[in-house]
Enzyme design. Structure first.
Site, PDB file in Angstrom:
ATOM      1  N   ASN A 132       0.814  -1.213   0.000  1.00 14.11           N
ATOM      2  CA  ASN A 132       0.000   0.000   0.000  1.00 14.11           C
ATOM      3  C   ASN A 132       0.854   1.273   0.000  1.00 14.11           C
ATOM      4  OD1 ASN A 132      -2.388   1.726   0.251  1.00 14.11           O
ATOM      5  ND2 ASN A 132      -3.437  -0.147   0.872  1.00 14.11           N
ATOM      6  N   ARG A 133       0.228   2.395   0.380  1.00 17.11           N
ATOM      7  CA  ARG A 133       0.882   3.688   0.152  1.00 17.11           C
ATOM      8  C   ARG A 133       1.577   4.253   1.387  1.00 17.11           C
ATOM      9  NH1 ARG A 133      -3.522   3.297  -3.123  1.00 17.11           N
ATOM     10  NH2 ARG A 133      -3.122   3.880  -5.289  1.00 17.11           N
ATOM     11  N   HIS A 187       3.180   0.113  -2.864  1.00 19.13           N
ATOM     12  CA  HIS A 187       3.636  -1.282  -2.924  1.00 19.13           C
ATOM     13  C   HIS A 187       5.158  -1.377  -2.982  1.00 19.13           C
ATOM     14  CE1 HIS A 187      -0.507  -2.155  -3.119  1.00 19.13           C
ATOM     15  NE2 HIS A 187      -0.691  -2.123  -4.422  1.00 19.13           N
ATOM     16  N   HIS A 236      -1.474  -9.719  -3.651  1.00 17.99           N
ATOM     17  CA  HIS A 236      -2.343  -8.895  -4.485  1.00 17.99           C
ATOM     18  C   HIS A 236      -3.172  -9.719  -5.482  1.00 17.99           C
ATOM     19  CE1 HIS A 236      -3.735  -5.187  -6.149  1.00 17.99           C
ATOM     20  NE2 HIS A 236      -2.834  -4.465  -5.499  1.00 17.99           N
ATOM     21  N   TYR A 266      -6.224 -10.987  -7.504  1.00 17.17           N
ATOM     22  CA  TYR A 266      -7.542 -10.497  -7.932  1.00 17.17           C
ATOM     23  C   TYR A 266      -8.427 -11.723  -8.109  1.00 17.17           C
ATOM     24  CZ  TYR A 266      -5.474  -5.971  -9.280  1.00 17.17           C
ATOM     25  OH  TYR A 266      -4.836  -4.763  -9.296  1.00 17.17           O
ATOM     26  N   ASP A 298     -11.686   1.222  -2.659  1.00 15.42           N
ATOM     27  CA  ASP A 298     -10.227   1.091  -2.615  1.00 15.42           C
ATOM     28  C   ASP A 298      -9.816   1.621  -1.241  1.00 15.42           C
ATOM     29  OD1 ASP A 298      -7.584   0.736  -3.204  1.00 15.42           O
ATOM     30  OD2 ASP A 298      -7.514   2.144  -4.881  1.00 15.42           O
ATOM     31  N   GLN A 305      -7.198  -4.185   2.580  1.00 15.86           N
ATOM     32  CA  GLN A 305      -7.636  -3.267   1.539  1.00 15.86           C
ATOM     33  C   GLN A 305      -8.643  -4.016   0.674  1.00 15.86           C
ATOM     34  OE1 GLN A 305      -6.314  -0.149   1.382  1.00 15.86           O
ATOM     35  NE2 GLN A 305      -6.882   0.646  -0.606  1.00 15.86           N
ATOM     36  N   GLU A 307      -6.627  -7.486   0.376  1.00 19.14           N
ATOM     37  CA  GLU A 307      -5.191  -7.449   0.685  1.00 19.14           C
ATOM     38  C   GLU A 307      -5.003  -7.239   2.181  1.00 19.14           C
ATOM     39  OE1 GLU A 307      -3.524  -4.344  -2.041  1.00 19.14           O
ATOM     40  OE2 GLU A 307      -5.504  -4.521  -2.915  1.00 19.14           O
TER      41      GLU A 307
HETATM   42  C1  BGC Z   1      -4.383  -0.158  -4.373  1.00 17.90           C
HETATM   43  C2  BGC Z   1      -4.967   0.486  -5.608  1.00 17.90           C
HETATM   44  C3  BGC Z   1      -4.037   0.247  -6.764  1.00 17.90           C
HETATM   45  C4  BGC Z   1      -3.840  -1.245  -6.919  1.00 17.90           C
HETATM   46  C5  BGC Z   1      -2.905  -1.610  -8.035  1.00 17.90           C
HETATM   47  C6  BGC Z   1      -4.206  -1.620  -4.626  1.00 17.90           C
HETATM   48  O1  BGC Z   1      -3.618  -2.220  -3.527  1.00 17.90           O
HETATM   49  O2  BGC Z   1      -5.176   0.053  -3.244  1.00 17.90           O
HETATM   50  O3  BGC Z   1      -5.152   1.865  -5.400  1.00 17.90           O
HETATM   51  O4  BGC Z   1      -4.544   0.802  -7.940  1.00 17.90           O
HETATM   52  O5  BGC Z   1      -3.348  -1.785  -5.736  1.00 17.90           O
HETATM   53  O6  BGC Z   1      -1.732  -0.925  -7.896  1.00 17.90           O
END
Ligand code: BGC
Length: 349
Positions: free
Chosen positions: A80-81, A106, A177, A179, A250, A287, A314
């Site tokens: 994450n950020r 990430h 990550h 999906y 998100d 997340q 996540e």
């Molecule tokens: C984030 C998104 C991002 C995605 C792909 C996710 O974990 O929360 O904002 O676009 O990852 O990078």
């Protein structure tokens, strides 16, 4: 049954990228590659006894390098950020790689998702993949060693067990990550997937940045309330600023304020295939990302992917928690060991 190994392709610097297959007696099959310790496929039998691949990905190694979505990858050392790509630890400020507005996402462009892991253990139902991340890689302090063990058991549970150590205090916020699309990876939109989330709180974000404000907000009475199951799509277009800021869901949802006991935090269900996914973790949050930034592209076996054709759960320490008072900090101390387990369980109804 021994773990099957096959060549998947070559890395950009010519190394072998291997695909490892875990399989149980029900025929459930999970494929993992050593590039990014990535979960490449999960085959599970649906209510009509047809095997479905319920995770998104690509057919070639090169596509994984080129893709911007982190399909199936291990994310580390910091998921994450991190706001403004900076944090302070023990009185020292660290500047990180910038790859998302002014932020670090990430871990940066050369996070663990882009590294080749080594197969360090294997047994009938599990493999362990290990990687070293050197001091100041992407700006993070300390020589960091991380391993993940993937276990596929007879209960159709895929367990992700992480361990990490470092020779200096550092940030450690590992996640995966993947999906999911419980209709099958080629089946399109996930908006009709029914979702239950245990979370009673989420962490609202700042406009456009997807960085938490630092507050804990109750989900009750909002579009973030999934404590009674509803489809992902039901409220996603609601006139709600928090959704508009990031183009859908998100957001980080709160499981517990600190890393603690293993908890069931999510259940997703696709009525067409009958496939149900339950998720568990001991981490403070997760997340929930509804694939809002996904672009039209070709996925596995010619599947056409589009916006919101996969969703992620996540598990993690909250985004930017290293800089945020009031959030449990993802600090790994030199000389101690980080350990955490996330479980994805598949059933059919
Ligand atoms: C984030 C998104 C991002 C995605 C792909 C996710 O974990 O929360 O904002 O676009 O990852 O990078």
């Amino acid at each position: 049954m021994a773990v099957r190994k096959e060549l998947f392709g070559k890395s950009r610097d010519g190394k072998e990228i291997m695909l490892y297959t875990l399989r149980n007696s029900m025929g459930t099959e999970v494929k993992i590659m050593n590039l990014g310790a990535t979960i490449v496929s999960v085959l599970f039998q649906d209510k009509n006894e047809c095997f479905r691949d319920v995770v998104l990905g690509y057919d070639t190694v090169e596509d994984y390098y080129n893709g911007g979505c982190y399909y199936g990858a291990l994310i580390g050392r910091s998921g994450n950020r991190i706001d403004k790509a900076k944090f302070s630890l023990n009185g020292k400020t660290y500047s990180l790689a910038v790859n998302d507005n002014e932020n670090n996402l990430h871990s940066g462009p050369n996070g663990l998702d882009k590294r080749i892991f080594e197969l360090t253990k294997e047994c009938d139902d599990r493999i362990t993949l290990t990687v070293q991340d050197k001091d100041l890689e992407q700006g993070y302090p300390g020589n960091f060693c991380c391993s993940v063990t993937y276990i596929l058991n007879e209960e159709n549970e895929l367990k992700l067990h992480y361990e990490a150590e470092c020779d200096q205090d550092t940030v450690c916020n590992l996640t995966n990550h993947t999906y999911f699309n419980l209709g099958g990876q080629e089946s399109g939109s996930i908006l009709n997937t029914q979702l239950w989330l245990a979370a009673k709180e989420y962490t609202p974000v700042i406009d456009g940045q997807a960085i938490p404000t630092g507050e804990y907000a109750p989900v009750a009475g909002t579009v973030f309330d999934f404590t009674q199951p509803k489809t992902i799509g039901r409220d996603i277009e609601a006139d709600e600023p928090q959704l508009k800021y990031v183009g859908g869901y998100d957001h980080n949802f709160v499981i517990q304020r600190e890393q603690g006991i293993d908890q069931r935090f999510a259940e997703a269900y696709n009525p067409e295939t009958g496939i149900c996914l339950e998720a568990f973790t001991d981490l403070p949050g997760f997340q929930f990302y509804s694939g809002n930034f996904m672009k039209d592209e070709k996925g596995k076996k010619g599947a056409q992917y589009t916006k919101r054709c996969g969703f992620c759960l996540e598990t993690q320490f909250y985004p930017n928690s290293i800089n945020q008072e009031g959030f449990a900090k993802p600090i790994l101390k030199a000389g101690s060991k980080f350990a955490s387990t996330t479980t994805y369980r598949f059933t059919v109804r």
